[in-house]
Design an enzyme around this catalytic site. Sequence first.
Site, short mmCIF file in Angstrom:
data_model
loop_
_atom_site.label_atom_id
_atom_site.label_comp_id
_atom_site.label_asym_id
_atom_site.label_seq_id
_atom_site.Cartn_x
_atom_site.Cartn_y
_atom_site.Cartn_z
NE ARG A 1 -3.75 0.67 2.38
CZ ARG A 1 -5.02 0.63 2.81
NH1 ARG A 1 -4.87 1.66 4.03
NH2 ARG A 1 -5.93 0.10 2.35
CG HIS B 1 -8.78 0.06 -2.29
ND1 HIS B 1 -7.77 -1.16 -1.79
CD2 HIS B 1 -9.20 0.33 -1.10
CE1 HIS B 1 -7.82 -1.04 -0.71
NE2 HIS B 1 -8.63 -0.35 -0.09
CD GLN C 1 -12.87 -1.79 0.37
OE1 GLN C 1 -12.21 -1.79 1.12
NE2 GLN C 1 -14.43 -2.39 0.64
CG ASP D 1 -13.47 6.52 -0.04
OD1 ASP D 1 -13.17 6.01 1.08
OD2 ASP D 1 -12.73 6.50 -0.89
CB CYS E 1 -14.11 1.19 0.97
SG CYS E 1 -13.67 2.84 1.11
NE ARG F 1 -10.53 -5.03 1.43
CZ ARG F 1 -9.93 -4.22 1.68
NH1 ARG F 1 -9.88 -3.37 2.67
NH2 ARG F 1 -8.71 -4.14 1.24
N1 NVA Z 1 -10.10 6.92 -0.75
C1 NVA Z 1 -9.43 6.39 0.51
C2 NVA Z 1 -9.49 4.84 0.70
C3 NVA Z 1 -9.43 4.42 2.02
C4 NVA Z 1 -9.71 2.94 2.10
C5 NVA Z 1 -8.24 6.75 0.63
O1 NVA Z 1 -7.29 6.75 -0.30
O2 NVA Z 1 -7.63 7.28 1.81
N1 CP Z 2 -11.25 -0.09 3.33
C1 CP Z 2 -9.95 -0.18 3.60
O1 CP Z 2 -9.06 -0.32 2.69
O2 CP Z 2 -9.63 -0.02 4.88
P1 CP Z 2 -8.06 0.56 5.65
O3 CP Z 2 -7.77 1.59 5.01
O4 CP Z 2 -8.62 0.50 6.97
O5 CP Z 2 -7.24 -0.70 5.39
#
Ligand code: NVA
Ligand code: CP
Length: 313
Positions: A100, A127, A130, A224, A265, A293
């Site tokens: 990530r 993502h 997800q 989101d 998510c 997940r």
């Molecule tokens: N759009 C959000 C998703 C988190 C799972 C981010 O990138 O922070």
């Molecule tokens: N939905 C998701 O990716 O959650 P986290 O950022 O907590 O991993």
Amino acid sequence: MKDLLRTADLSRADVELLLATAADFAKDPLRADTALSNRTVAIYMTKPSTRTRLASETAVAHLGGTPIFIRGDDLQLGRGETISDTAKIISQFASALIVRTHKQSDVDELGSASSIPVINALTDDDHPTQLLADWLTIRETFGSDIAGRKFSYFGDGNNMSHAWLIMGAIMGAHVVAATPEGAWAPDEGVVKVAREIARDSGATIEIVHDPRAAAQGASVLYTDVWMSMGDPESQRVEKTRVLAPFSVNEELMNLATKDGIFMHCLPAHRGEEVTAEVIDGPRSVIWREALHRRTTIQALLFHLINGDIKGRG
Ligand code: NVA
Ligand code: CP
């Protein structure tokens, strides 16, 4: 296909295989508990994570392996070691790498320099893992006949909106993104790829700027956060103003089909992209979605390591 670097890499057949295996793992998490015996999976994250980290570590444990969690600044990468050298070293020890980070190009480089499967666990652009959990939730709720159903995303045209459009295209669905025009609309290149995939799959891709039109007759209302990890604080005031009409509230939920559900998510900010009434209400499936997940990442690790994922080619 060695890696899962972006949602668009997956074929419909790959997704079907992963959803079927994930459903099996949901019934019996330990049905392949020697698949990773005496092996490790590296999980490298330069951004925070609650669900993805817990799901990934648990998935590895259920496959009989040991997760090695590596925080952003733990590696020598921060001291100038190259991505390519890092990838080669991780490949010598681990059986897969879950990553990530911000830049999609860094994940792509890790993929090409590694000899092991690399899984994108969120970038600024995408993502994919997800969306596997999201589609397992959709499948469980509505079955596989989704003809005539509409699946609508509301809010920021961010990584989640991209993954939502691309996966909907792969699945032959009618997918909608209701976002502001301009800076916070989904990336045009991503919309183009979604439309290309849709030409073969029979999907319908709609980008709209009217949240009520997107909610009307929808089976899923998805949203989101407005401020994603890495978004500059200086954007907060303007984003809050521009995104406010896209907040999912009871009024929008009332436009959905009778059996329509709310998805997110997570993490969520109640009172921003969704009201507490909706996210904590009877039509919200967020806890089931989050739980999925684990089994979807478990299925992904299992099949990537076995070489079963063929990709869209
Ligand atoms: N759009 C959000 C998703 C988190 C799972 C981010 O990138 O922070
Ligand atoms: N939905 C998701 O990716 O959650 P986290 O950022 O907590 O991993």
